[in-house]
Motif scaffolding. Structure first.
Motif, PDB file in Angstrom:
ATOM      1  N   ALA A   1     -15.474   8.767  -5.575  1.00  0.00           N
ATOM      2  CA  ALA A   1     -14.698   8.818  -6.815  1.00  0.00           C
ATOM      3  C   ALA A   1     -13.310   8.221  -6.622  1.00  0.00           C
ATOM      4  N   LEU A   2     -12.694   8.505  -5.499  1.00  0.00           N
ATOM      5  CA  LEU A   2     -11.371   7.948  -5.214  1.00  0.00           C
ATOM      6  C   LEU A   2     -11.434   6.431  -5.084  1.00  0.00           C
ATOM      7  N   ALA A   3     -12.461   5.951  -4.403  1.00  0.00           N
ATOM      8  CA  ALA A   3     -12.612   4.499  -4.257  1.00  0.00           C
ATOM      9  C   ALA A   3     -12.862   3.840  -5.608  1.00  0.00           C
ATOM     10  N   ALA A   4     -13.702   4.458  -6.434  1.00  0.00           N
ATOM     11  CA  ALA A   4     -14.017   3.882  -7.743  1.00  0.00           C
ATOM     12  C   ALA A   4     -12.804   3.862  -8.666  1.00  0.00           C
ATOM     13  N   SER A   5     -11.883   4.790  -8.474  1.00  0.00           N
ATOM     14  CA  SER A   5     -10.681   4.835  -9.312  1.00  0.00           C
ATOM     15  C   SER A   5      -9.692   3.728  -8.969  1.00  0.00           C
ATOM     16  N   GLY A   6      -9.899   3.083  -7.838  1.00  0.00           N
ATOM     17  CA  GLY A   6      -8.970   2.054  -7.375  1.00  0.00           C
ATOM     18  C   GLY A   6      -7.851   2.594  -6.511  1.00  0.00           C
ATOM     19  N   ALA A   7      -7.814   3.927  -6.307  1.00  0.00           N
ATOM     20  CA  ALA A   7      -6.717   4.529  -5.548  1.00  0.00           C
ATOM     21  C   ALA A   7      -6.733   4.079  -4.088  1.00  0.00           C
ATOM     22  N   ARG A   8      -7.934   3.972  -3.520  1.00  0.00           N
ATOM     23  CA  ARG A   8      -7.991   3.571  -2.113  1.00  0.00           C
ATOM     24  C   ARG A   8      -7.460   2.154  -1.925  1.00  0.00           C
ATOM     25  N   SER A   9      -7.889   1.217  -2.778  1.00  0.00           N
ATOM     26  CA  SER A   9      -7.425  -0.160  -2.624  1.00  0.00           C
ATOM     27  C   SER A   9      -5.934  -0.280  -2.907  1.00  0.00           C
ATOM     28  N   ARG A  10      -5.433   0.498  -3.872  1.00  0.00           N
ATOM     29  CA  ARG A  10      -3.992   0.478  -4.145  1.00  0.00           C
ATOM     30  C   ARG A  10      -3.205   1.032  -2.959  1.00  0.00           C
ATOM     31  N   MET A  11      -3.742   2.057  -2.336  1.00  0.00           N
ATOM     32  CA  MET A  11      -3.084   2.641  -1.164  1.00  0.00           C
ATOM     33  C   MET A  11      -3.066   1.628  -0.020  1.00  0.00           C
ATOM     34  N   GLU A  12      -4.176   0.951   0.199  1.00  0.00           N
ATOM     35  CA  GLU A  12      -4.225  -0.072   1.242  1.00  0.00           C
ATOM     36  C   GLU A  12      -3.233  -1.188   0.949  1.00  0.00           C
ATOM     37  N   GLY A  13      -3.102  -1.546  -0.329  1.00  0.00           N
ATOM     38  CA  GLY A  13      -2.121  -2.559  -0.701  1.00  0.00           C
ATOM     39  C   GLY A  13      -0.700  -2.097  -0.443  1.00  0.00           C
ATOM     40  N   LEU A  14      -0.429  -0.817  -0.669  1.00  0.00           N
ATOM     41  CA  LEU A  14       0.895  -0.267  -0.406  1.00  0.00           C
ATOM     42  C   LEU A  14       1.206  -0.283   1.088  1.00  0.00           C
ATOM     43  N   VAL A  15       0.202  -0.006   1.897  1.00  0.00           N
ATOM     44  CA  VAL A  15       0.381  -0.084   3.351  1.00  0.00           C
ATOM     45  C   VAL A  15       0.733  -1.515   3.757  1.00  0.00           C
ATOM     46  N   THR A  16      -0.033  -2.474   3.253  1.00  0.00           N
ATOM     47  CA  THR A  16       0.212  -3.881   3.580  1.00  0.00           C
ATOM     48  C   THR A  16       1.614  -4.307   3.151  1.00  0.00           C
ATOM     49  N   GLU A  17       2.007  -3.896   1.964  1.00  0.00           N
ATOM     50  CA  GLU A  17       3.329  -4.246   1.439  1.00  0.00           C
ATOM     51  C   GLU A  17       4.445  -3.638   2.293  1.00  0.00           C
ATOM     52  N   THR A  18       4.258  -2.394   2.698  1.00  0.00           N
ATOM     53  CA  THR A  18       5.279  -1.706   3.497  1.00  0.00           C
ATOM     54  C   THR A  18       5.385  -2.316   4.888  1.00  0.00           C
ATOM     55  N   LEU A  19       4.250  -2.659   5.471  1.00  0.00           N
ATOM     56  CA  LEU A  19       4.277  -3.285   6.800  1.00  0.00           C
ATOM     57  C   LEU A  19       4.898  -4.679   6.728  1.00  0.00           C
ATOM     58  N   GLU A  20       4.630  -5.396   5.655  1.00  0.00           N
ATOM     59  CA  GLU A  20       5.246  -6.715   5.499  1.00  0.00           C
ATOM     60  C   GLU A  20       6.752  -6.580   5.373  1.00  0.00           C
ATOM     61  N   SER A  21       7.202  -5.540   4.687  1.00  0.00           N
ATOM     62  CA  SER A  21       8.639  -5.282   4.573  1.00  0.00           C
ATOM     63  C   SER A  21       9.242  -4.991   5.942  1.00  0.00           C
TER      64      SER A  21
END
Length: 356
Positions: free
Chosen positions: A306-326
């Motif tokens: 359910a979490l994956a289908a909501s898009g929360a997991r992919s958004r969280m992974e994107g936030l990780v990528t964004e923070t590491l790039e920063s």
């Protein structure tokens, strides 16, 4: 926890400093009372066997910034202080979570609960004794960490800087932990996502990353600009690390998480992942799945889907990528030595590799 590859000399120096601290505490405790001596012994066991990442980070920053170990007798004691602080937080965390075991063995609270039962306490009294021991043990170790820094063989200016770093690490971590508990117990529409992100950063980033890095820089005599760059990097890396930890807590295998699969879902923790799911149109379905997650593995897997289908997991992974790039951008914009930059970028890669 991610690791640094410390030399055998570095690990030996850190271990020796920690052993010396516990030897002093043990001798003092033995002269006072058998119970407090048992408390120190339990603390020593709690501090043993870890990867000792935080003190290794102090040493890595010191060395890559040109520090000379043979000219800095305070290096290993100060590094050890950050391991003591970490252990103190872990001991207190177990009390907050009512845990009596860690890594499959009794923790401080668990040892003293068993001690109470063996001496005739009722279960409720033994639990009270265990939790009191955990609180007092964490307090004692936090004091010992600050004492170690206060007595470090450094000049007055460096000591003041180190104490300020330690003070900030404690205060910010307390703020993060308190907010985390508040988010878990207050019912309603759920905490604001920005508030959850702030608590996530505060719980880990300062005491585990930015403060150890800055402490090593201070001992090496690095410039204010270098310390500021390390502070900015540490805050970003620490946030990304905790975000990945939350992903592991929801989706990681037992081998990666070190506990049951979906442990955070089973415990209904209010993490940034859940906050992101609340913002999705699928939140009602996610909420229903999460409400049942405590019932067992099948329900946990349903909550994961359910979490994956909501898009929360992919958004969280994107936030990780964004923070590491920063974090990478902080390194690129700094004037830090090449050796320091390489060490920092290796840490970024190590966090990225933890994403489940």
């Amino acid at each position: 926890m991610i690791t640094l590859p410390p030399t055998s000399a570095t690990r030996s120096g850190i271990d020796a400093a920690i052993d010396e601290i516990f030897a002093r505490l043990g001798m003092r405790a033995a002269a006072i009372d058998t119970s407090v001596h048992a408390l120190v012994s339990a603390l020593e066991r709690a501090a043993a066997g870890g990867k000792r990442f935080r003190p290794a980070l102090v040493v890595a920053a010191f060395e890559t910034l040109g520090g000379r170990i043979d000219r800095s007798p305070a290096l290993y004691p100060v590094a050890a202080a950050f391991e003591l602080l970490h252990t103190a937080f872990v001991v207190h965390d177990d009390v907050i979570d009512h845990d009596t075991h860690r890594r499959g063995v009794p923790n401080v609270a668990g040892e003293f609960r068993s001690r109470g039962l063996a001496r005739g306490a009722r279960p409720a009294g033994a639990t009270l004794l265990g939790e009191a021991a955990g609180i007092l043990a964490g307090d004692l170790l936090m004091h010992e960490a600050e004492r170690t820094i206060a007595l470090a063989d450094v000049d007055v200016e460096t000591r003041s800087l180190l104490l300020a770093l330690f003070d900030d690490a404690v205060l910010v971590s307390v703020a993060g932990e308190l907010a985390d508990v508040e988010h878990a117990v207050i019912e309603g529409d759920g905490p604001d996502p920005d508030a959850i992100l702030l608590a996530t950063r505060n719980k880990t980033a300062v005491y585990s990353f930015s403060a150890p890095l800055e402490a090593g820089a201070a001992l090496a005599g690095a410039s204010t600009e270098a310390r500021e760059a390390l502070h900015g990097f540490g805050e970003r890396l620490g946030l990304a690390y905790q975000l990945v930890d939350d992903l592991i807590g929801a989706f990681g295998t037992p081998e990666i998480a070190g506990r049951r699969e979906g442990g955070d879902l089973h415990e209904a923790k209010q993490t940034p992942l859940i906050a992101l799911a609340r913002q999705s149109e699928q939140w009602p379905e996610v909420a229903n799945a999460l409400a049942a997650a405590h019932t067992g593995p099948v329900a946990i897997r349903a909550a994961q889907r359910a979490l994956a289908a909501s898009g929360a997991r992919s958004r969280m992974e994107g936030l990780v990528t964004e923070t590491l790039e920063s974090a990478r951008e902080v390194v690129a914009a700094s004037a830090l030595p090449e050796a320091t930059c390489t060490m920092l970028l290796d840490l970024v890669d190590a966090v990225q590799e933890r994403v489940p």
